[in-house]
Design an enzyme around this catalytic site. Structure first.
Site, PDB file in Angstrom:
ATOM      1  N   SER A  25       0.930  -0.887   0.044  1.00 50.05           N
ATOM      2  CA  SER A  25      -0.124  -0.526  -0.183  1.00 50.05           C
ATOM      3  C   SER A  25       0.811   1.926   0.236  1.00 50.05           C
ATOM      4  O   SER A  25       2.153   0.893   0.263  1.00 50.05           O
ATOM      5  CB  SER A  25      -0.751  -0.163   1.543  1.00 50.05           C
ATOM      6  OG  SER A  25      -1.438   1.122   0.972  1.00 50.05           O
TER       7      SER A  25
ATOM      8  N   TYR B 133      -2.310  -0.693  10.010  1.00 43.85           N
ATOM      9  CA  TYR B 133      -2.635  -0.915   8.934  1.00 43.85           C
ATOM     10  C   TYR B 133      -1.051  -0.668   8.111  1.00 43.85           C
ATOM     11  O   TYR B 133      -0.159  -1.179   7.481  1.00 43.85           O
ATOM     12  CB  TYR B 133      -3.449   0.052   8.436  1.00 43.85           C
ATOM     13  CG  TYR B 133      -3.835  -0.752   7.023  1.00 43.85           C
ATOM     14  CD1 TYR B 133      -4.174  -1.843   6.719  1.00 43.85           C
ATOM     15  CD2 TYR B 133      -3.143   0.405   5.769  1.00 43.85           C
ATOM     16  CE1 TYR B 133      -4.736  -1.757   4.906  1.00 43.85           C
ATOM     17  CE2 TYR B 133      -3.070  -0.039   4.633  1.00 43.85           C
ATOM     18  CZ  TYR B 133      -3.681  -1.512   4.494  1.00 43.85           C
ATOM     19  OH  TYR B 133      -4.082  -1.763   2.563  1.00 43.85           O
TER      20      TYR B 133
END
Length: 253
Positions: A144, A157
């Protein structure tokens, strides 16, 4: 530029929806046999049916990527069905938390790290022997843009995606001379069910998500699928250990 594939079989984890489904369909459109895996059996079977509906060859195998025995069984199922593995897209992951670091909890941490990090590690651990047996292949892991820098209010995350990039780069160097390429794709905000759960309940957050990309919109799942196929194909033979941002310019700011 046409894509050039020398292999025959691709695995997509997290293939029940979103980026995983789009990538499974893209592999099938290139003539590859596709193994779709997910904990969501209905969604995974749905992806398989979409592929078969266009004349493609696909098989669904349920798997919780946090469980070593299930990942091992997934590889055994691939060999039983097709006898080989050439490409793997390790896409299974869970969504971001919404809060500052000190407000997080251990259950949330373990869940995110379990799927996003341990899951990728276990998949590569069991995929690499199959690729070695084939004389090479390619792996793409879903990281990501949160793994390329700071990500306020989603620190767990972000840490998981930094870890995915670390796993990717390390494996790429370890197996480069064995003709196994390992890369990561780093999406920004993409129009998936995960995005809609996180942002669409609050329209202002959705507007902010679009505005954070210089192109003025969020990404499409097909745009990530295209990047994954490029990283797998023979045209990318000199690309390994790379974390490719597909982010509408977000990391250029």
């Amino acid at each position: 530029m046409s894509l050039s594939f020398s292999g025959q079989v691709a695995l997509v984890t997290g293939g029940a929806a979103g980026i995983g489904r789009a990538t499974a369909l893209a592999f099938a459109n290139e003539g590859l046999k596709v193994v779709v895996s997910d904990v969501d059996a209905a969604g995974g079977e749905g992806t398989v049916e979409l592929i078969r509906g266009t004349g493609g060859d696909a098989t669904f195998v349920p798997c919780d990527v946090t469980q070593d025995a299930q990942v091992k069984a997934l590889m055994e199922a691939i060999l039983a069905a097709y006898g080989r593995l050439d490409y793997a897209f390790n896409n299974a992951g869970i969504e971001i938390e919404q809060g500052k670091l000190a407000d997080g909890n251990e259950t949330e941490f373990d869940a995110i790290m379990g799927v996003n990090v341990k899951g990728v590690w276990l998949c590569m651990k069991h995929q690499i022997p199959l690729l070695l047996a084939q004389g090479g292949g390619a792996i793409v892991n879903t990281a990501s843009v949160a793994g390329l820098g700071a990500a306020p209010k989603m620190s767990i995350y972000a840490a998981s995606k930094h870890a995915v990039i670390g796993l990717t780069k390390s494996a790429a160097v370890e197996y480069a001379k064995k003709k196994i390429r390992v890369n990561a794709v780093c999406p920004a905000v993409i129009d998936t069910a995960m995005f809609r759960r996180a942002y669409e309940a609050d329209p202002k957050k959705g507007e902010f998500a679009a505005a954070m990309h210089p192109v003025g919109r969020i990404g499409k799942v097909e745009e990530i699928a295209t990047a994954v196929l490029y990283l797998c194909c023979d045209n990318a033979a000199f690309t390994t250990g790379h974390a490719l941002a597909v982010d509408g310019g977000a990391t250029a700011i």
